[in-house]
Scaffold this active site. Structure first.
Site, PDB file in Angstrom:
ATOM      1  N   ASP A   1       0.856  -1.180   0.000  1.00 56.28           N
ATOM      2  CA  ASP A   1       0.000   0.000   0.000  1.00 56.28           C
ATOM      3  C   ASP A   1       0.899   1.239   0.000  1.00 56.28           C
ATOM      4  O   ASP A   1       2.013   1.214   0.542  1.00 56.28           O
ATOM      5  CB  ASP A   1      -0.899   0.015   1.238  1.00 56.28           C
ATOM      6  CG  ASP A   1      -2.059   0.996   1.099  1.00 56.28           C
ATOM      7  OD1 ASP A   1      -3.145   0.569   0.662  1.00 56.28           O
ATOM      8  OD2 ASP A   1      -1.877   2.185   1.403  1.00 56.28           O
ATOM      9  N   ARG A   2       0.393   2.316  -0.613  1.00 55.37           N
ATOM     10  CA  ARG A   2       1.183   3.546  -0.647  1.00 55.37           C
ATOM     11  C   ARG A   2       1.266   4.203   0.716  1.00 55.37           C
ATOM     12  O   ARG A   2       2.217   4.934   1.009  1.00 55.37           O
ATOM     13  CB  ARG A   2       0.566   4.525  -1.656  1.00 55.37           C
ATOM     14  CG  ARG A   2       0.653   4.058  -3.108  1.00 55.37           C
ATOM     15  CD  ARG A   2      -0.015   5.059  -4.030  1.00 55.37           C
ATOM     16  NE  ARG A   2       0.065   4.643  -5.432  1.00 55.37           N
ATOM     17  CZ  ARG A   2      -0.482   5.313  -6.441  1.00 55.37           C
ATOM     18  NH1 ARG A   2      -1.156   6.422  -6.200  1.00 55.37           N
ATOM     19  NH2 ARG A   2      -0.366   4.865  -7.673  1.00 55.37           N
TER      20      ARG A   2
ATOM     21  N   SER B   1     -18.616  -8.343  -1.927  1.00 53.91           N
ATOM     22  CA  SER B   1     -19.566  -7.644  -1.070  1.00 53.91           C
ATOM     23  C   SER B   1     -19.345  -8.076   0.366  1.00 53.91           C
ATOM     24  O   SER B   1     -19.030  -9.231   0.641  1.00 53.91           O
ATOM     25  CB  SER B   1     -21.005  -7.963  -1.502  1.00 53.91           C
ATOM     26  OG  SER B   1     -21.937  -7.247  -0.706  1.00 53.91           O
TER      27      SER B   1
ATOM     28  N   ASN C   1     -25.328  -4.462  -6.702  1.00 50.29           N
ATOM     29  CA  ASN C   1     -25.335  -3.121  -6.118  1.00 50.29           C
ATOM     30  C   ASN C   1     -26.496  -2.278  -6.639  1.00 50.29           C
ATOM     31  O   ASN C   1     -27.030  -1.444  -5.908  1.00 50.29           O
ATOM     32  CB  ASN C   1     -24.007  -2.425  -6.388  1.00 50.29           C
ATOM     33  CG  ASN C   1     -22.909  -2.915  -5.472  1.00 50.29           C
ATOM     34  OD1 ASN C   1     -22.964  -4.040  -4.968  1.00 50.29           O
ATOM     35  ND2 ASN C   1     -21.907  -2.108  -5.244  1.00 50.29           N
TER      36      ASN C   1
END
Length: 300
Positions: free
Chosen positions: A30-31, A120, A174
């Site tokens: 992750d950044r 989900s 969704n």
């Protein structure tokens, strides 16, 4: 299995923790430093950059969990230059299914397999599990099925079809969610306006005891009303993340009437307006043809 999770947002980080609990070896990228540190504290091996994937023995499985659209496409383009033939990329974000078809083609040309996994479960997935709708080549799905089995509750994952089918199914999921939420919202507003002083939290709980409209969404509504009985602390501003729009586009493409989903999306649009210009037009027209009174706009 060994798997790399790229993107440690609310879902990516919790998915990492659930995979670790299930006995998988997880590399994390992750950044942002904070979620990466949290993943490492939970037992993951941190990657300083995506290029470090090249140091991991193959074949490699990489789960991409970054925002849909440009961030996902850029990440997949980057992975295409790092990974090797036989590696597998899984996009678990809310990507547009047509984008997923293109991602499959691009990676396939480099000998890299691709699965699109509609996911989900939101912030509850760590404990409850994630509902997973997976598209792509079935033999690739079979290779990484232990990952889906760990992430999902019992009967909570399914191979649904070829490239793009997973994200297509999640898109419609969704879209239906939009309509369900809108129906609940309208019903609760009618009750709130009734003058009976109804306890909406208690009614949510009651309806979930065998009522036809019982659902997890209703459980969440009960939680919300428990925190704030009249929701006075919340602004009625409702964004959309795109899937409802895409569902309506596909309904149009296939000549399928979808009035409930369509109107639920348009209601979200209205929620973002401090004042509706179309309502002003309506008021002006009534004044012009019938002399009906109008209210003056408040000047700042």
């Amino acid at each position: 299995m060994d798997i790399t999770m790229v993107g440690l947002g609310k879902m990516g980080l919790n998915m990492t923790k659930r995979l670790l609990r299930g006995g998988h070896a997880v590399y994390a990228s992750d950044r942002a430093a904070a979620p990466l540190a949290e993943a490492i504290a939970a037992g993951a091996k941190g990657l300083a950059t995506l290029a470090d994937l090249g140091k991991i023995p193959g074949p490699r499985v990489v789960w991409v969990m970054v925002p849909s659209g440009k961030p996902t496409s850029e990440t997949i383009d980057q992975l295409a230059g790092i990974l090797s033939k036989g590696d597998i990329v899984i996009d678990g974000g809310n990507s547009m299914f047509r984008d997923s078809i293109e991602h499959h083609k691009k990676l396939q040309a480099a000998g890299i397999s691709f699965l699109d996994a509609g996911t989900s479960g939101g912030i509850w997935g760590l404990e409850v599990g994630y509902c997973l709708m997976v598209g792509g080549e079935k033999e690739v799905f079979a290779k990484v099925e232990p990952i889906f089995k760990t992430l999902a509750p019992k009967d909570g994952y399914l191979y649904v079809g070829g490239p793009g089918a997973g994200h297509f199914t999640k898109m419609v999921h969704n879209g239906i969610e939009y309509g369900m939420m809108q129906a609940y919202a309208e019903g609760f507003e009618i009750m709130q306006a009734s003058g009976y002083g109804l306890n909406l939290k208690e009614i949510c709980h009651l309806w979930n005891q065998g009522g036809v409209v019982r659902s997890w969404l209703l459980e969440l509504a009960e939680r919300a009303f428990a925190k704030d009985a009249d929701l006075s602390s919340i602004a009625g501003y409702v964004p959309d993340s795109g899937e409802g729009r895409w569902t309506i586009f596909e309904a149009i493409n296939h000549d399928v009437p979808a009035p409930v989903i369509t109107m639920s999306l348009f209601t979200r649009f209205r929620s973002r307006q401090t004042e509706s210009f179309q309502s002003k037009v309506l008021a002006a027209l009534r004044n012009e043809f019938g002399g009906h009174a109008v209210k003056s706009a408040q000047k700042a």
